[in-house]
Scaffold this active site. Structure first.
Site, PDB file in Angstrom:
ATOM      1  N   ILE A  14       0.845  -1.477  -0.092  1.00  0.00           N
ATOM      2  CA  ILE A  14      -0.031   0.051   0.063  1.00  0.00           C
ATOM      3  C   ILE A  14       0.900   1.187  -0.114  1.00  0.00           C
ATOM      4  O   ILE A  14       0.625   2.139  -0.588  1.00  0.00           O
ATOM      5  CB  ILE A  14      -1.018  -0.049   1.358  1.00  0.00           C
ATOM      6  CG1 ILE A  14      -1.768  -1.260   1.212  1.00  0.00           C
ATOM      7  CG2 ILE A  14      -1.931   1.284   1.284  1.00  0.00           C
ATOM      8  CD1 ILE A  14      -2.686  -1.536   2.337  1.00  0.00           C
ATOM      9  N   ASP A  35      11.630   2.728   5.410  1.00  0.00           N
ATOM     10  CA  ASP A  35      11.325   1.385   5.396  1.00  0.00           C
ATOM     11  C   ASP A  35      12.466   0.498   5.816  1.00  0.00           C
ATOM     12  O   ASP A  35      13.622   0.874   5.334  1.00  0.00           O
ATOM     13  CB  ASP A  35      10.718   0.816   4.045  1.00  0.00           C
ATOM     14  CG  ASP A  35       9.909  -0.364   4.069  1.00  0.00           C
ATOM     15  OD1 ASP A  35      10.251  -1.233   4.349  1.00  0.00           O
ATOM     16  OD2 ASP A  35       8.750  -0.303   3.502  1.00  0.00           O
ATOM     17  N   LEU A  77       2.347   3.397   7.691  1.00  0.00           N
ATOM     18  CA  LEU A  77       1.826   2.105   7.381  1.00  0.00           C
ATOM     19  C   LEU A  77       2.909   0.941   7.625  1.00  0.00           C
ATOM     20  O   LEU A  77       2.462  -0.114   7.406  1.00  0.00           O
ATOM     21  CB  LEU A  77       1.686   2.173   5.768  1.00  0.00           C
ATOM     22  CG  LEU A  77       0.984   3.148   5.112  1.00  0.00           C
ATOM     23  CD1 LEU A  77       0.630   2.974   3.681  1.00  0.00           C
ATOM     24  CD2 LEU A  77      -0.477   3.224   5.696  1.00  0.00           C
ATOM     25  N   SER A 118      -6.465  -2.092  10.826  1.00  0.00           N
ATOM     26  CA  SER A 118      -7.037  -3.340  10.006  1.00  0.00           C
ATOM     27  C   SER A 118      -8.428  -3.611  10.390  1.00  0.00           C
ATOM     28  O   SER A 118      -8.693  -3.716  11.678  1.00  0.00           O
ATOM     29  CB  SER A 118      -5.994  -4.347  10.202  1.00  0.00           C
ATOM     30  OG  SER A 118      -6.626  -5.607   9.653  1.00  0.00           O
ATOM     31  N   TYR A 142      -1.736 -10.281  15.453  1.00  0.00           N
ATOM     32  CA  TYR A 142      -1.928  -9.064  14.653  1.00  0.00           C
ATOM     33  C   TYR A 142      -2.851  -8.183  14.747  1.00  0.00           C
ATOM     34  O   TYR A 142      -2.693  -6.874  14.814  1.00  0.00           O
ATOM     35  CB  TYR A 142      -1.590  -9.717  13.075  1.00  0.00           C
ATOM     36  CG  TYR A 142      -2.127  -8.511  12.129  1.00  0.00           C
ATOM     37  CD1 TYR A 142      -0.722  -7.821  11.859  1.00  0.00           C
ATOM     38  CD2 TYR A 142      -3.177  -8.546  11.585  1.00  0.00           C
ATOM     39  CE1 TYR A 142      -1.226  -6.792  10.660  1.00  0.00           C
ATOM     40  CE2 TYR A 142      -3.478  -7.661  10.535  1.00  0.00           C
ATOM     41  CZ  TYR A 142      -2.517  -6.738  10.400  1.00  0.00           C
ATOM     42  OH  TYR A 142      -2.745  -5.540   9.029  1.00  0.00           O
ATOM     43  N   LYS A 146      -3.115  -4.331  16.184  1.00  0.00           N
ATOM     44  CA  LYS A 146      -3.612  -3.048  15.646  1.00  0.00           C
ATOM     45  C   LYS A 146      -4.749  -2.428  16.416  1.00  0.00           C
ATOM     46  O   LYS A 146      -4.787  -1.234  16.408  1.00  0.00           O
ATOM     47  CB  LYS A 146      -4.278  -3.496  14.259  1.00  0.00           C
ATOM     48  CG  LYS A 146      -3.340  -4.030  13.148  1.00  0.00           C
ATOM     49  CD  LYS A 146      -2.705  -2.727  12.662  1.00  0.00           C
ATOM     50  CE  LYS A 146      -1.566  -3.196  11.555  1.00  0.00           C
ATOM     51  NZ  LYS A 146      -0.799  -1.812  11.187  1.00  0.00           N
ATOM     52  N   ASN A 172      -9.614  -6.327   2.863  1.00  0.00           N
ATOM     53  CA  ASN A 172      -8.945  -7.209   2.218  1.00  0.00           C
ATOM     54  C   ASN A 172      -8.291  -6.391   0.791  1.00  0.00           C
ATOM     55  O   ASN A 172      -8.871  -6.407  -0.100  1.00  0.00           O
ATOM     56  CB  ASN A 172      -9.414  -8.437   1.881  1.00  0.00           C
ATOM     57  CG  ASN A 172      -9.732  -9.334   3.080  1.00  0.00           C
ATOM     58  OD1 ASN A 172     -10.343  -8.936   4.097  1.00  0.00           O
ATOM     59  ND2 ASN A 172      -9.111 -10.445   3.093  1.00  0.00           N
ATOM     60  N   LYS A 181       4.659 -10.016  -1.092  1.00  0.00           N
ATOM     61  CA  LYS A 181       4.202 -10.558   0.374  1.00  0.00           C
ATOM     62  C   LYS A 181       3.805 -11.980   0.270  1.00  0.00           C
ATOM     63  O   LYS A 181       3.516 -12.807   1.360  1.00  0.00           O
ATOM     64  CB  LYS A 181       2.706  -9.801   0.499  1.00  0.00           C
ATOM     65  CG  LYS A 181       2.976  -8.318   0.804  1.00  0.00           C
ATOM     66  CD  LYS A 181       1.633  -7.704   0.957  1.00  0.00           C
ATOM     67  CE  LYS A 181       1.022  -8.078   2.544  1.00  0.00           C
ATOM     68  NZ  LYS A 181      -0.082  -7.236   2.968  1.00  0.00           N
ATOM     69  N   PHE A 204     -10.626 -22.923   0.763  1.00  0.00           N
ATOM     70  CA  PHE A 204     -11.511 -23.623   1.949  1.00  0.00           C
ATOM     71  C   PHE A 204     -12.760 -24.104   1.406  1.00  0.00           C
ATOM     72  O   PHE A 204     -13.517 -23.314   1.011  1.00  0.00           O
ATOM     73  CB  PHE A 204     -11.421 -23.033   3.020  1.00  0.00           C
ATOM     74  CG  PHE A 204      -9.923 -22.605   3.759  1.00  0.00           C
ATOM     75  CD1 PHE A 204      -8.950 -23.343   3.501  1.00  0.00           C
ATOM     76  CD2 PHE A 204      -9.828 -21.216   4.477  1.00  0.00           C
ATOM     77  CE1 PHE A 204      -7.817 -22.991   4.195  1.00  0.00           C
ATOM     78  CE2 PHE A 204      -8.615 -20.870   4.922  1.00  0.00           C
ATOM     79  CZ  PHE A 204      -7.592 -21.927   4.747  1.00  0.00           C
TER      80      PHE A 204
HETATM   81  N1  LIG Z   1      -2.883  -5.267   2.426  1.00  0.00           N
HETATM   82  C1  LIG Z   1      -3.934  -5.441   3.331  1.00  0.00           C
HETATM   83  O1  LIG Z   1      -4.815  -6.247   2.857  1.00  0.00           O
HETATM   84  C2  LIG Z   1      -3.874  -4.805   4.821  1.00  0.00           C
HETATM   85  C3  LIG Z   1      -5.332  -4.892   5.481  1.00  0.00           C
HETATM   86  C4  LIG Z   1      -5.460  -4.341   6.601  1.00  0.00           C
HETATM   87  C5  LIG Z   1      -4.324  -3.375   7.268  1.00  0.00           C
HETATM   88  N2  LIG Z   1      -3.195  -3.437   6.493  1.00  0.00           N
HETATM   89  C6  LIG Z   1      -2.134  -2.503   6.949  1.00  0.00           C
HETATM   90  O2  LIG Z   1      -1.692  -1.597   5.920  1.00  0.00           O
HETATM   91  C7  LIG Z   1      -0.287  -1.242   6.312  1.00  0.00           C
HETATM   92  C8  LIG Z   1       0.650  -1.709   4.803  1.00  0.00           C
HETATM   93  O3  LIG Z   1       0.307  -2.990   4.757  1.00  0.00           O
HETATM   94  P1  LIG Z   1       0.788  -3.465   3.325  1.00  0.00           P
HETATM   95  O4  LIG Z   1      -0.221  -4.752   2.900  1.00  0.00           O
HETATM   96  O5  LIG Z   1       1.386  -2.749   2.247  1.00  0.00           O
HETATM   97  O6  LIG Z   1       1.948  -4.472   3.789  1.00  0.00           O
HETATM   98  P2  LIG Z   1       3.593  -4.721   3.417  1.00  0.00           P
HETATM   99  O7  LIG Z   1       4.173  -5.717   4.076  1.00  0.00           O
HETATM  100  O8  LIG Z   1       3.747  -4.881   1.885  1.00  0.00           O
HETATM  101  O9  LIG Z   1       4.037  -3.362   3.865  1.00  0.00           O
HETATM  102  C9  LIG Z   1       4.667  -3.022   5.075  1.00  0.00           C
HETATM  103  C10 LIG Z   1       5.911  -2.413   4.894  1.00  0.00           C
HETATM  104  O10 LIG Z   1       6.251  -1.970   6.208  1.00  0.00           O
HETATM  105  C11 LIG Z   1       7.697  -2.184   6.292  1.00  0.00           C
HETATM  106  N3  LIG Z   1       8.200  -2.290   7.848  1.00  0.00           N
HETATM  107  C12 LIG Z   1       7.565  -3.190   8.695  1.00  0.00           C
HETATM  108  N4  LIG Z   1       8.054  -2.951   9.982  1.00  0.00           N
HETATM  109  C13 LIG Z   1       8.733  -1.914   9.715  1.00  0.00           C
HETATM  110  C14 LIG Z   1       9.618  -1.326  10.812  1.00  0.00           C
HETATM  111  N5  LIG Z   1       9.463  -1.528  12.175  1.00  0.00           N
HETATM  112  N6  LIG Z   1      10.338  -0.026  10.288  1.00  0.00           N
HETATM  113  C15 LIG Z   1      10.056   0.232   9.051  1.00  0.00           C
HETATM  114  N7  LIG Z   1       9.602  -0.598   8.043  1.00  0.00           N
HETATM  115  C16 LIG Z   1       8.873  -1.496   8.267  1.00  0.00           C
HETATM  116  C17 LIG Z   1       8.170  -3.374   5.432  1.00  0.00           C
HETATM  117  O11 LIG Z   1       9.265  -3.598   5.062  1.00  0.00           O
HETATM  118  C18 LIG Z   1       6.922  -3.220   4.501  1.00  0.00           C
HETATM  119  O12 LIG Z   1       7.881  -2.446   3.207  1.00  0.00           O
HETATM  120  C19 LIG Z   1       0.110  -2.416   7.380  1.00  0.00           C
HETATM  121  O13 LIG Z   1       0.077  -1.426   8.526  1.00  0.00           O
HETATM  122  C20 LIG Z   1      -0.985  -3.296   7.279  1.00  0.00           C
HETATM  123  O14 LIG Z   1      -1.208  -3.740   8.628  1.00  0.00           O
HETATM  124  C21 LIG Z   1      -3.123  -3.898   5.187  1.00  0.00           C
END
Ligand SMILES: NC(=O)c1ccc[n+]([C@@H]2O[C@H](COP(=O)([O-])OP(=O)(O)OC[C@H]3O[C@@H](n4cnc5c(N)ncnc54)[C@H](O)[C@@H]3O)[C@@H](O)[C@H]2O)c1
Length: 318
Positions: A14, A35, A77, A118, A142, A146, A172, A181, A204
């Protein structure tokens, strides 16, 4: 829109979509990504021209990094996003303590903060629609982390009433730049990859469980709208970000077959999880009313846009 913007987790799914869209809309803005690449991926940032700091947000010396500058806007994020990491201490340290560290560095500053929560905070609930204000029952570490991030934001907002803070409960999310991922990517991405590689998509039993699948372009739009809305609404608020529709995994296979021109038949197997959610669906009434978010992509349109991007079922940069 702000001229100096920080995005943590900017190399992730994202975060990279957000960074690239912000760069397109705000060519004059300075966009700084933070990151540590624990799950992020550099090919996501092809075309990004701003600065990128490789550091853990929970350990970063923010004052040293920023000097006397305060970004106008921070999108937080960064997070462990693998929901199968069951060690609670690991999830809490990374997600909640990282957030606490970031908040403490911006206390008293003139900044707006938007952060990712989330739909996992809802866990197993009986209501058909997930509404902010419903009792939360996170079913894994997780989701619990959140929810604790939201509680921490409420405490911070009480002590810092001048700082607009907005938490977004993403549902989602699927779309380009999620390939890195792997097993944590959206089921749409994973099922497309299975079909693309010639194996039967695995679901499932019996594929009728529903999820609110939301296309990443809609999520980026909602996230940017939240940042603008936060300008006016000081204090803390939490919103759902989904498509507003629960769609079944069987419907996903139908849409993927239509988009990919295939006729893949799912292979069903028993769900091994005790706490598998039968249904998620975002109630968007508050999101619509307060931040003006209106999802533009149905499941059909989102999967078609994903296919057009060239990322569906594969990583075009590999
Ligand atoms: N993708 C989804 O469906 C979804 C759903 C609900 C919530 N989220 C939330 O959205 C956000 C982004 O998720 P995403 O899907 O892009 O996941 P992602 O794993 O692709 O992105 C997370 C990024 O954060 C970086 N990261 C993690 N911990 C770190 C830290 N301590 N310091 C620096 N960088 C760090 C990772 O390297 C990664 O690039 C997250 O907070 C996630 O919990 C995503």
């Amino acid at each position: 829109m702000a001229k100096e913007i920080v995005i943590t987790g900017g190399a992730g799914f994202i975060g990279s979509n957000l960074a690239l869209e912000l760069q397109r809309r705000e060519p004059g803005a300075e966009i700084l990504l933070v990151d540590d690449f624990r799950s992020g991926s550099f090919p996501n940032l092809a075309g990004f021209r701003g600065d990128l700091v490789t550091a853990d947000v929970g350990l970063l010396d923010w004052p040293r990094l920023l000097g006397n500058r305060t970004p106008e806007l921070v999108f937080h994020l960064a997070s462990i996003t693998d929901t199968t990491v069951t060690d609670t201490a690991t999830q809490m340290r990374a997600n909640v303590e990282g957030w606490r560290h970031l908040l403490s560095c911006f206390a008293g500053k003139s900044v707006r903060l938007v952060y990712a929560s989330s739909a996992a905070v809802y866990g197993i609930c009986t209501s058909v629609r997930n509404r902010v204000g419903d009792p939360e029952r996170p079913a894994n570490a997780y989701g619990f982390s959140k929810l604790q991030m939201e509680h921490l934001a409420w405490c911070f907002a009480r002590e810092n009433p001048g700082i607009p803070l907005c938490g977004l409960r993403y549902f989602n999310v699927y779309g380009p730049r999620e390939t890195h991922k792997g097993k944590s990517a959206s089921m749409i991405g994973q099922l497309a990859a299975q079909i693309h590689s010639g194996t039967r998509p695995r679901l499932f039993v019996d594929g009728t469980q529903k999820r609110d699948f939301v296309y990443v372009a809609d999520v980026v739009e909602a996230t940017l709208s939240a940042a603008s809305a936060a300008l006016a609404a000081k204090g803390h608020a939490v919103f759902n970000v989904g498509s507003g529709q629960g769609r079944s995994f069987n419907e996903v296979i139908r849409c993927l077959n239509a988009a990919l021109g295939t006729q893949a038949e799912p292979e069903y197997f028993p769900c091994p999880y005790r706490f598998f959610q039968p249904h998620t669906e975002a109630d968007l009434s508050a999101t619509r009313a307060t931040i003006g978010y209106e999802p533009r992509f149905s499941l059909e349109k989102g999967i078609e846009a994903y296919r057009e991007s060239g990322w569906l079922g594969r990583d075009p940069l590999e």
